[in-house]
Scaffold this motif. Structure first.
Motif, PDB file in Angstrom:
ATOM      1  N   UNK A  27     -26.900  42.380  -8.665  1.00  0.00           N
ATOM      2  CA  UNK A  27     -28.341  42.466  -8.389  1.00  0.00           C
ATOM      3  C   UNK A  27     -29.163  41.969  -9.579  1.00  0.00           C
ATOM      4  N   UNK A  28     -28.705  42.286 -10.778  1.00  0.00           N
ATOM      5  CA  UNK A  28     -29.401  41.837 -11.977  1.00  0.00           C
ATOM      6  C   UNK A  28     -29.398  40.311 -12.072  1.00  0.00           C
ATOM      7  N   UNK A  29     -28.236  39.701 -11.829  1.00  0.00           N
ATOM      8  CA  UNK A  29     -28.154  38.238 -11.840  1.00  0.00           C
ATOM      9  C   UNK A  29     -29.041  37.650 -10.747  1.00  0.00           C
ATOM     10  N   UNK A  30     -29.030  38.286  -9.582  1.00  0.00           N
ATOM     11  CA  UNK A  30     -29.831  37.808  -8.454  1.00  0.00           C
ATOM     12  C   UNK A  30     -31.320  37.803  -8.812  1.00  0.00           C
ATOM     13  N   UNK A  34     -33.778  34.556  -9.212  1.00  0.00           N
ATOM     14  CA  UNK A  34     -35.022  34.492  -8.427  1.00  0.00           C
ATOM     15  C   UNK A  34     -36.223  34.238  -9.337  1.00  0.00           C
ATOM     16  N   UNK A  35     -36.224  34.869 -10.490  1.00  0.00           N
ATOM     17  CA  UNK A  35     -37.325  34.675 -11.437  1.00  0.00           C
ATOM     18  C   UNK A  35     -37.377  33.221 -11.913  1.00  0.00           C
ATOM     19  N   UNK A  53     -25.966  31.916 -14.520  1.00  0.00           N
ATOM     20  CA  UNK A  53     -26.269  33.132 -13.774  1.00  0.00           C
ATOM     21  C   UNK A  53     -25.711  33.076 -12.350  1.00  0.00           C
ATOM     22  N   UNK A  54     -25.833  31.927 -11.713  1.00  0.00           N
ATOM     23  CA  UNK A  54     -25.308  31.776 -10.351  1.00  0.00           C
ATOM     24  C   UNK A  54     -23.794  31.940 -10.329  1.00  0.00           C
ATOM     25  N   UNK A  55     -23.114  31.413 -11.335  1.00  0.00           N
ATOM     26  CA  UNK A  55     -21.663  31.576 -11.413  1.00  0.00           C
ATOM     27  C   UNK A  55     -21.293  33.043 -11.610  1.00  0.00           C
ATOM     28  N   UNK A  56     -22.019  33.716 -12.492  1.00  0.00           N
ATOM     29  CA  UNK A  56     -21.746  35.134 -12.745  1.00  0.00           C
ATOM     30  C   UNK A  56     -22.018  35.969 -11.500  1.00  0.00           C
ATOM     31  N   UNK A  57     -23.097  35.635 -10.809  1.00  0.00           N
ATOM     32  CA  UNK A  57     -23.445  36.338  -9.579  1.00  0.00           C
ATOM     33  C   UNK A  57     -22.338  36.168  -8.536  1.00  0.00           C
ATOM     34  N   UNK A  58     -21.833  34.961  -8.398  1.00  0.00           N
ATOM     35  CA  UNK A  58     -20.761  34.694  -7.449  1.00  0.00           C
ATOM     36  C   UNK A  58     -19.486  35.441  -7.833  1.00  0.00           C
TER      37      UNK A  58
END
Length: 71
Positions: A27-30, A34-35, A53-58
């Motif tokens: 959620x934090x990465x998301x 978004x920001x 961030x997108x890689x970490x989120x995935x």
């Protein structure tokens, strides 16, 4: 959490501290992605950060899916 499976997710979040930690990181990465996406222009550094961030989120999403599958 009114969507189907919401109770399952709620149970995981309340009963599995490891899953909760992964979920919160996701959620934090998301939120950070978004920001960045709200900006009109991203510097090269910001683009690299967005990609990271997108890689970490995935990665966090994949970890959550593995936990769910193992249940």
């Amino acid at each position: 959490m009114n969507e189907p499976g919401g109770n399952f997710l709620k149970g995981l979040l309340e009963g599995d501290s490891g899953f909760k930690s992964i979920y919160e990181a996701h959620r934090s990465y998301e939120k950070r992605v978004a920001k960045l996406n709200k900006r009109i222009y991203l510097t090269a550094e910001e683009k690299a950060e967005e990609k990271r961030l997108k890689k970490m989120k995935l990665m966090q999403k994949d970890r959550m899916e593995e936990i769910v599958k193992s249940r």
